[in-house]
Design a protein around this motif. Structure first.
Motif, mmCIF file in Angstrom:
data_model
loop_
_atom_site.group_PDB
_atom_site.id
_atom_site.type_symbol
_atom_site.label_atom_id
_atom_site.label_comp_id
_atom_site.label_asym_id
_atom_site.label_seq_id
_atom_site.Cartn_x
_atom_site.Cartn_y
_atom_site.Cartn_z
ATOM 1 N N ALA A 1 34.669 61.977 12.286
ATOM 2 C CA ALA A 1 34.848 60.664 12.907
ATOM 3 C C ALA A 1 34.928 59.575 11.845
ATOM 4 C CB ALA A 1 33.712 60.384 13.887
ATOM 5 N N TYR B 1 42.947 60.767 22.646
ATOM 6 C CA TYR B 1 41.542 61.031 22.359
ATOM 7 C C TYR B 1 41.256 62.523 22.493
ATOM 8 C CZ TYR B 1 36.485 60.823 22.226
ATOM 9 O OH TYR B 1 35.176 61.028 21.879
ATOM 10 N N TRP C 1 42.573 64.125 19.396
ATOM 11 C CA TRP C 1 41.683 63.823 18.266
ATOM 12 C C TRP C 1 40.403 64.643 18.365
ATOM 13 C CZ3 TRP C 1 36.729 61.656 18.205
ATOM 14 C CH2 TRP C 1 36.220 61.441 16.932
ATOM 15 N N ARG C 2 39.823 64.685 19.553
ATOM 16 C CA ARG C 2 38.546 65.378 19.747
ATOM 17 C C ARG C 2 38.690 66.877 19.506
ATOM 18 N NH1 ARG C 2 34.748 67.369 19.301
ATOM 19 N NH2 ARG C 2 32.746 67.191 20.350
ATOM 20 N N SER D 1 38.118 57.183 11.115
ATOM 21 C CA SER D 1 37.897 55.743 11.148
ATOM 22 C C SER D 1 38.384 55.082 9.858
ATOM 23 C CB SER D 1 36.414 55.446 11.370
ATOM 24 O OG SER D 1 36.177 54.067 11.318
ATOM 25 N N LEU E 1 36.708 54.153 20.572
ATOM 26 C CA LEU E 1 37.834 54.952 20.081
ATOM 27 C C LEU E 1 38.625 55.541 21.244
ATOM 28 C CD1 LEU E 1 39.380 56.145 17.710
ATOM 29 C CD2 LEU E 1 37.760 58.067 17.744
ATOM 30 N N ARG E 2 37.933 56.047 22.249
ATOM 31 C CA ARG E 2 38.606 56.620 23.421
ATOM 32 C C ARG E 2 39.467 55.564 24.118
ATOM 33 N NH1 ARG E 2 34.694 59.491 26.920
ATOM 34 N NH2 ARG E 2 35.327 61.322 25.759
ATOM 35 N N ARG F 1 28.760 51.756 20.897
ATOM 36 C CA ARG F 1 29.379 52.922 21.526
ATOM 37 C C ARG F 1 30.730 53.173 20.844
ATOM 38 N NH1 ARG F 1 30.158 50.592 26.635
ATOM 39 N NH2 ARG F 1 31.317 52.462 27.166
ATOM 40 N N HIS F 2 30.660 53.661 19.620
ATOM 41 C CA HIS F 2 31.843 53.790 18.775
ATOM 42 C C HIS F 2 32.866 54.781 19.330
ATOM 43 C CE1 HIS F 2 29.523 51.375 16.054
ATOM 44 N NE2 HIS F 2 28.582 52.300 16.024
ATOM 45 N N LEU F 3 32.407 55.909 19.820
ATOM 46 C CA LEU F 3 33.351 56.887 20.354
ATOM 47 C C LEU F 3 33.976 56.402 21.658
ATOM 48 C CD1 LEU F 3 31.605 60.279 19.551
ATOM 49 C CD2 LEU F 3 33.469 59.145 18.324
#
Length: 92
Positions: free
Chosen positions: A76, A63, A66-67, A80, A54-55, A49-51
């Protein structure tokens, strides 16, 4: 040249203490050092669950920023890559 030296040379000094900063698309994102990443983020990463990881690392406000700038998987990946370079774990 270290990340801090590059930051100073470009006029974007890194924060002091255990935080790092990444400039991406004109915005500055402050990150904890890898040693300070919350365990919840590491667990999310292990689960793929990479995002979510990140969150957790960025916090809700960063976040959202960024989003608002990232729209694709390539975005992404680019972010990264910059983060990993700052942490000293990517190709320089």
């Amino acid at each position: 040249m270290s990340s801090r030296q590059r930051a100073e040379a470009t006029g974007n000094p890194a924060p002091t203490g255990s935080e790092l900063a990444v400039m991406w698309r004109g915005k500055r994102f402050v990150l904890p050092s890898a040693e300070q990443f919350p365990l919840e983020a590491l667990e999310a990463e292990e689960e793929g669950r990479h995002l979510a990881a990140l969150r957790i690392i960025l916090g809700d406000a960063q976040y959202r920023t960024w989003r608002s700038l990232a729209a694709t998987a390539a975005d992404a990946e680019d972010f990264s890559t910059k983060v990993m370079r700052e942490l000293g774990r990517g190709n320089h």
